[in-house]
Design an enzyme around this catalytic site. Sequence first.
Site, mmCIF file in Angstrom:
data_model
loop_
_atom_site.group_PDB
_atom_site.id
_atom_site.type_symbol
_atom_site.label_atom_id
_atom_site.label_comp_id
_atom_site.label_asym_id
_atom_site.label_seq_id
_atom_site.Cartn_x
_atom_site.Cartn_y
_atom_site.Cartn_z
ATOM 1 N N ARG A 1 26.652 64.548 59.166
ATOM 2 C CA ARG A 1 25.445 64.416 60.016
ATOM 3 C C ARG A 1 24.332 63.700 59.247
ATOM 4 N NH1 ARG A 1 26.565 67.945 64.412
ATOM 5 N NH2 ARG A 1 28.211 69.384 63.790
ATOM 6 N N LEU B 1 32.499 74.712 57.918
ATOM 7 C CA LEU B 1 32.150 73.738 58.956
ATOM 8 C C LEU B 1 30.932 74.309 59.671
ATOM 9 C CD1 LEU B 1 35.648 72.806 60.502
ATOM 10 C CD2 LEU B 1 34.252 71.428 58.956
ATOM 11 N N ASP B 2 29.994 73.445 60.061
ATOM 12 C CA ASP B 2 28.810 73.899 60.795
ATOM 13 C C ASP B 2 29.217 74.589 62.086
ATOM 14 O OD1 ASP B 2 27.444 72.379 58.931
ATOM 15 O OD2 ASP B 2 27.154 70.689 60.302
ATOM 16 N N LEU B 3 28.298 75.360 62.611
ATOM 17 C CA LEU B 3 28.493 76.026 63.902
ATOM 18 C C LEU B 3 28.935 75.015 64.973
ATOM 19 C CD1 LEU B 3 27.973 78.880 65.150
ATOM 20 C CD2 LEU B 3 25.736 78.011 65.850
#
Length: 238
Positions: A188, A101-103
């Site tokens: 995103r 998962l992204d930051l």
Amino acid sequence: MKLAKYLANLGYGSRRQVAAMIERGRVTTLAGEAIDGAESIEHGDILVDGEPLDPPPRSVIMMSKPVGYACTTVGSTPTIYDLLPERFRARRPVMASVGRLDLDTSGLLLLTDDGQVNHRVTSPRTHLRKVYEVTLATDLRGDEREIFASGSLMLESDAEPLHAATLEALGPRHARLTVTEGRYHQARRMFAAVGNHVTTLHRSAVGGLELSGVEPGQWRVLNQDDKNQLFRWPSSDR
Ligand code: URA
């Protein structure tokens, strides 16, 4: 496997350090009797300094990843390993995150030292669903659901169109997105492709497993029912 090696693989120290712990009587049965390392004892019957052992080899854990933690073992930003006992960094095989998962993304993150499970969850062939709760910078236009469902949306620099994805509008700037792939920054980039911008992204489910009862920054070991639930999607009864 010898107890010292077993504990060293779980990250309790080098083999020499663990042998010294056994020697000093820090490794005991549930009844508090020192274990000498020669006998074969079940994982669940062993205590170190009076505490149960960390999850056994081939475990899967579910973490509620907070925003601001990176899915990596290195780097200066806080990482998901900062949320686990220090020993986890020394486990062999490594307890690796299952995909990333992204930051800036929160939510359900799996970690496992079981390569087969990791592969099964991340393999594009499994088509395991991932559910994201999304908040957006601008109102939904109204055509996003159809575009995402079309199975023909091309994201910039991808060679193949996206598989059909499901969008459920929960409010003008709030939606639930279900995808069956795990492309780089997929959610995103999907909203960028329809002229919007994701302001918060939270993964609430993977396969049939929902993130419930685990507070942000906390984690728990999956039991067999959870694992069955994880792979129960897609399923014929839905
Ligand atoms: N899609 C994204 O854009 N980011 C994530 O972290 C997961 C899915």
